[in-house]
Motif scaffolding. Structure first.
Motif, PDB file in Angstrom:
ATOM      1  N   LYS A 176      56.865  40.096  64.583  1.00 34.54           N
ATOM      2  CA  LYS A 176      56.245  39.986  63.259  1.00 34.54           C
ATOM      3  C   LYS A 176      54.760  39.660  63.384  1.00 34.54           C
ATOM      4  O   LYS A 176      53.931  40.184  62.622  1.00 34.54           O
ATOM      5  CB  LYS A 176      56.949  38.911  62.422  1.00 34.54           C
ATOM      6  N   GLY A 198      61.639  35.685  60.119  1.00 33.48           N
ATOM      7  CA  GLY A 198      60.799  36.817  59.767  1.00 33.48           C
ATOM      8  C   GLY A 198      61.471  38.166  59.767  1.00 33.48           C
ATOM      9  O   GLY A 198      60.819  39.185  59.471  1.00 33.48           O
ATOM     10  N   ASP A 200      63.127  41.497  58.721  1.00 32.72           N
ATOM     11  CA  ASP A 200      63.037  42.233  57.455  1.00 32.72           C
ATOM     12  C   ASP A 200      64.389  42.763  57.004  1.00 32.72           C
ATOM     13  O   ASP A 200      64.652  42.859  55.801  1.00 32.72           O
ATOM     14  CB  ASP A 200      62.056  43.402  57.612  1.00 32.72           C
TER      15      ASP A 200
END
Length: 342
Positions: A176, A198, A200
């Motif tokens: 990230k 983090g 997604d």
């Protein structure tokens, strides 16, 4: 002629406690023994070990053995401790707290004292807890090497297998930081954790429709890169999910890969091996490991990464044997760290 300096106010005995493996076996039976202190050459430091981070590789080789081991063998690769002896003028300084990933071909670090080449260690910043530093070397450096091999840049899509494992947790954070879109697999009870780090898009690796759900979320283009920490059939599945000429970094031995799949996907395959830096006698690679250690410690000191949750393990053969069996059985979230001195 250089003279040896010893840290004052440290009562340095002539022998030490160590946790050893008499022979490799499925049972992983360790013993608590007394051994002489290691003798250092002019480029080595003697370190009073404070914490040792346990890794799956420790458990794996405790079961199978390693070709270069002499028995009884001291286990453990990731250590943090205080330099208590060194040749005059050698860096780091006497009294510095250091972190390192040990040579797999030599005796390990599950002992009250250990020796290590001075160029292979990193000084732990004052604001980093020693127990947290012990979680970094193997998992953190493996994640960094994998991302470097994958050449992750802004906008890449990457699949990180086993996102809740120690390597996966570090890899998610650093991917990230480099601007990648991170997809990961994890057990359902760990989805909240990897989301916080983090990730997604998160998928349950137990899901029988895993591939279909990933394709639905990803679209037809395929992943730019995959960090494959599982191996076996998962490697072939991951190559199938990649774009043409995509990149895959493998932490496990490669399976026999279908030739049609190889021709159709033309994957760029990279192998990650921290042990290779020592086994190949590559001074450059060993120094690079120290550089990566500095990078990890700096990120932790600045608060830009977080370590896995720590479970402290007592420094005795029975508790460490149990901890290694936990590593073998899998499904463990966090990091087991043995407290030796603190």
């Amino acid at each position: 002629m250089l003279t040896t300096e010893i840290l004052p106010n440290i009562d340095r005995p002539t022998s030490m406690r160590a946790i050893v493996l008499a022979k490799a076996s499925e049972q992983i039976r360790l013993s608590d023994v007394q051994l002489p202190l290691p003798e250092c050459d002019e480029h080595e430091l003697l370190v009073k070990v404070e914490y040792v981070g346990l890794n799956p590789i420790d458990a794996h080789f405790a079961k199978t053995g390693f070709s270069q081991w002499q028995y009884p063998h001291i286990l453990g690769l990731d250590a943090v401790g205080i330099v208590v002896q060194a040749k005059k003028g050698l860096f780091p300084n006497i009294g510095d707290r250091v972190m390192w990933h040990a040579n797999i071909g030599q005796q390990g670090v599950l002992s009250e004292y250990a020796k290590v080449p001075n160029f292979a260690v990193s000084v732990v910043p004052a604001n980093v807890m020693a127990s947290e530093a012990a979680t970094l070397p193997c998992a953190g450096m493996t994640a960094l090497i994998a991302l470097d091999k994958l050449q992750i840049v802004q906008g890449d899509t990457i699949l990180i297998e086993a996102g809740a494992g120690a390597v996966g947790q570090f890899a998610i954070q650093f991917a990230k930081e480099r601007g990648a879109d991170v997809f990961t697999t994890a057990a359902k009870h760990n989805h909240k954790l990897v989301k916080k780090l983090g990730a997604d898009a998160i998928f349950d690796y137990h899901d029988k429709k895993l591939c279909q759900k990933i394709r639905l979320a990803l679209g037809p283009q395929g992943f730019d890169a995959v960090l494959d920490s599982v191996g076996g059939d998962s490697t072939m599945r991951n190559i199938e999910l990649m774009r043409f000429c995509g990149r895959i970094a493998c932490l496990r031995p490669l399976p026999n890969i279908d030739q049609e799949l190889m021709f159709r996907k033309a994957p760029n395959i990279g192998i990650v091996s921290l042990a290779g830096a020592w086994l190949a006698n590559s001074l450059c690679a060993q120094q690079k490991m120290s550089f990566m250690s500095n990078q990890l410690l700096d990120a932790l000191a600045k608060g830009s990464i977080q370590t896995p949750d720590i479970t402290l393990i007592e420094f005795n053969a029975e508790q460490i044997s149990r901890a290694l069996h936990t590593q073998v059985n899998g499904g463990f979230t966090g990091k087991q760290v043995v407290k030796i001195f603190a």
